[in-house]
Write an enzyme that holds these catalytic residues in place. Structure first.
Site, PDB file in Angstrom:
ATOM      1  N   HIS B 121       3.770   1.835  77.206  1.00 44.94           N
ATOM      2  CA  HIS B 121       3.283   0.993  78.297  1.00 44.94           C
ATOM      3  C   HIS B 121       2.709  -0.276  77.667  1.00 44.94           C
ATOM      4  CE1 HIS B 121       0.630  -0.199  81.635  1.00 44.94           C
ATOM      5  NE2 HIS B 121       1.302   0.629  82.421  1.00 44.94           N
ATOM      6  N   ASP B 198      -2.075   8.080  74.274  1.00 37.40           N
ATOM      7  CA  ASP B 198      -2.323   7.548  75.615  1.00 37.40           C
ATOM      8  C   ASP B 198      -1.952   8.661  76.591  1.00 37.40           C
ATOM      9  OD1 ASP B 198      -2.058   6.464  78.124  1.00 37.40           O
ATOM     10  OD2 ASP B 198      -0.682   4.860  77.527  1.00 37.40           O
ATOM     11  N   GLN B 201      -0.336   9.739  81.519  1.00 45.06           N
ATOM     12  CA  GLN B 201       0.619  10.544  82.295  1.00 45.06           C
ATOM     13  C   GLN B 201       0.531  12.032  81.978  1.00 45.06           C
ATOM     14  OE1 GLN B 201       2.367   9.282  84.744  1.00 45.06           O
ATOM     15  NE2 GLN B 201       1.753   7.160  84.320  1.00 45.06           N
ATOM     16  N   LYS B 224      -5.253   8.138  87.962  1.00 43.83           N
ATOM     17  CA  LYS B 224      -3.981   8.866  87.870  1.00 43.83           C
ATOM     18  C   LYS B 224      -4.215  10.371  87.805  1.00 43.83           C
ATOM     19  CE  LYS B 224      -1.765   5.197  85.134  1.00 43.83           C
ATOM     20  NZ  LYS B 224      -1.060   4.388  86.123  1.00 43.83           N
ATOM     21  N   CYS B 364       5.937  -1.559  83.473  1.00 37.68           N
ATOM     22  CA  CYS B 364       5.090  -2.067  82.369  1.00 37.68           C
ATOM     23  C   CYS B 364       5.606  -1.559  81.026  1.00 37.68           C
ATOM     24  CB  CYS B 364       3.627  -1.703  82.561  1.00 37.68           C
ATOM     25  SG  CYS B 364       2.902  -2.437  84.030  1.00 37.68           S
TER      26      CYS B 364
END
Lengths: 135, 406
Positions: B121, B198, B201, B224, B364
């Site tokens: 991202h 990261d 997700q 999220k 992104c």
């Protein structure tokens, strides 16, 4: 409702692909990207001695609205100079509800976009690229 | 006992909304998930019975607020299997990565190298480019395989003694592929590099055992993961947090301030300058508690059933192609696809008219789109509260787009 956005006239303009492609020896070219959605328009123009568009071609990597707008713009750009293109931009702005007044053809076809604010830039992106090419 | 989707759906008020005569088929969870009553109640309780600033006041409301805020930190810590004082609340996942890039980055020297992947991202690319401009570090990039996974076979060849950090998406926000963390950590250790994941997700799909993963930094976003907006999390090993200078200066992050000199508070307060996002942090704490109570074995099986249903349906649509892993192994329920001859935005707009919310575009992740020469993809990102009716509505919309727009 969104399902009314893709009315036949818009789809037909996109499918017509008027002006789609490249010019062999353009006087000027310009590319514009929409950083939010990634749509990308490249416009090639050949100018006559008076600064009027003698020939135009466009490459769109973008959505159907952007393709339809580039196609509509190409269909009426020849013979116009920067002021003439600025004038027909008002039609696109009126069609999508950003300016008051009635939009002339062929941009009247974009009236359904007025209800979809997030898609209005898609219609205007080819104008931005052409403005850069004419500047 | 099978996973009770209806019981989960009942906890999310927005899922029973009717908008323009259509039910909500929300398949844009990768952008922002919906919020359960437990989170809404926690935020409301703070706002109506305990609203005050934290860490400063001696009055009862301030004590309630501080307790709730620190309890939220403990809930997040439990969700990640770490200690509460290792949790830094930030304004979001992007803010957390920027914090690391600025603060840990300030400890790096010109010529030190950071390794990213081609599918990151922008939030895990741009802060490092800014650090490169500021500090003269170098960035290396692990390529992606044709099925949208980070190509770990290429990883060892990209490592050098100057590689200080490998920062990767735990789960791709475009393809849903999960990275083999063990392989990344082992490779990193061979050159003494740190690993940051990261988890934007990954966190929405259940508790994470960070000690077992063996990484050094972990970040994720509240919104999220069923929590409020404006809150994110940075976890780092205590010795790293101890060594890192502050990112922002202000109240709360100090030890002692004089005009001659200021000393820093210990972590995590060192990294929480000013009044933090108290209500959002409390909401995120509730979200983590809610996630810890969910049956994730059942939820994951349910999510993968939906992924299979989606893949089977897309396979029957002429010109629909999945971008990402074709199978169910080592993936999460984020599925990107293209529909030949129809731009992803037009697919998404058509789906909206069927009451289906998805994301379309570059997500992104422009370097990934460039690598595969894609205009973008249409992305279906699922949560445990989705069900087969959401996928059916989506497939109906895709068939309609295929029929009318090309």
């Amino acid at each position: 409702m969104s399902d009314q956005l893709y009315q036949d006239r818009i789809v037909a303009l996109a499918k017509a692909k008027t002006g789609a492609g490249k010019l062999e020896s353009p006087t000027k070219s310009a590319r514009r990207d929409n950083p939010l959605c990634g749509d990308r328009v490249t416009v090639d123009i050949r100018l006559d001695g008076q600064g009027k568009i003698a020939e135009i071609a466009h490459q769109v990597r973008g959505c159907l609205l952007c393709q339809a707008s580039a196609s509509a713009l190409s269909s009426i750009a020849v013979g116009r100079d920067a002021a003439g293109i600025a004038d027909i931009r008002h039609d696109a702005e009126r069609a999508v509800g950003r300016e008051t007044g009635e939009a002339r053809e062929p941009f009247a076809a974009f009236a359904p976009v007025a209800a979809h604010k997030s898609r209005q830039e898609c219609v205007l992106l080819p104008f931005e690229a052409l403005k850069d090419a004419l500047s | 006992m099978s996973f009770n989707v209806q019981a989960v759906r009942g906890q999310f008020p927005i899922l029973s909304e009717i908008i323009d005569g259509r039910p909500v088929h929300y398949l844009d969870n990768g952008a922002s998930a919906q919020t359960p009553l437990a989170v809404l109640d926690a935020v409301r309780t703070y706002e109506t019975t305990g609203r005050a600033n934290v860490l400063r006041g001696v009055h009862r409301l301030a004590e309630r607020a501080t307790d709730a805020y620190e309890n939220a930190r403990a809930e997040v810590a439990a969700f990640l299997g770490v200690g509460p004082m290792e949790i830094v609340f930030t304004g979001g996942c992007t803010a957390a990565i920027n914090l690391v890039a600025y603060s840990y980055g300030s400890l790096l020297k010109p010529g030190d190298r950071i390794l990213l992947s081609e599918l990151e991202h922008h939030s895990n690319i741009v802060p490092w480019q800014m650090l490169r401009a500021r500090a003269g570090i170098e960035i290396d990039m692990v390529p992606v395989t044709v099925d949208g996974r980070i190509d770990l076979e290429k990883l060892p060849g990209l490592l050098t003694p100057r590689t200080k950090l490998i920062s990767l998406a735990h789960v791709s926000n475009v393809t849903g592929a999960v990275v083999d963390v063990g392989a990344v950590v082992a490779a990193a250790r061979s050159v003494g590099a740190k690993v940051m994941l990261d988890g934007a997700q990954k966190a929405p799909h259940g508790p994470i055992d960070l000690p077992a993963l063996g990484v050094d930094f972990y970040v994720f976003a509240g919104h999220k993961a069923y929590g409020p907006n404006g809150i994110g999390v940075l976890w780092a090993r205590p010795e790293l947090l101890d060594a890192m200078p502050p990112f922002m200066g202000g109240g709360s992050m100090i030890g002692r301030v004089t005009f001659a000199e200021t000393t820093w508070a210990p972590p995590p307060r060192r990294f929480e300058a000013g009044t933090p996002p108290i209500g959002p942090a409390i909401g995120l704490g509730a979200a983590c508690k809610w996630m810890r109570a969910l049956d994730w074995t059942g939820a994951h099986a349910h999510e993968m059933t939906m992924v299979q249903h989606l893949m089977d349906g897309l396979q029957k649509i002429d010109g629909a192609r999945i971008f990402g892993p074709a199978g169910l192994q080592n993936r999460y329920p984020v599925v990107s696809f293209m529909l030949d001859g129809v731009h992803p935005h037009d697919v998404a707009q058509t789906l909206d008219s069927f009451g289906v919310a998805v994301r379309a575009g570059h997500h992104c992740a422009q370097p990934l789109m460039d690598r595969f020469d894609l205009d973008g993809t249409t992305r279906v990102s699922m949560a445990p509260y989705n069900d087969g009716s959401d996928i059916d509505a989506l497939l109906t919309g895709v068939r309609h787009a295929a029929k009318t727009l090309r």
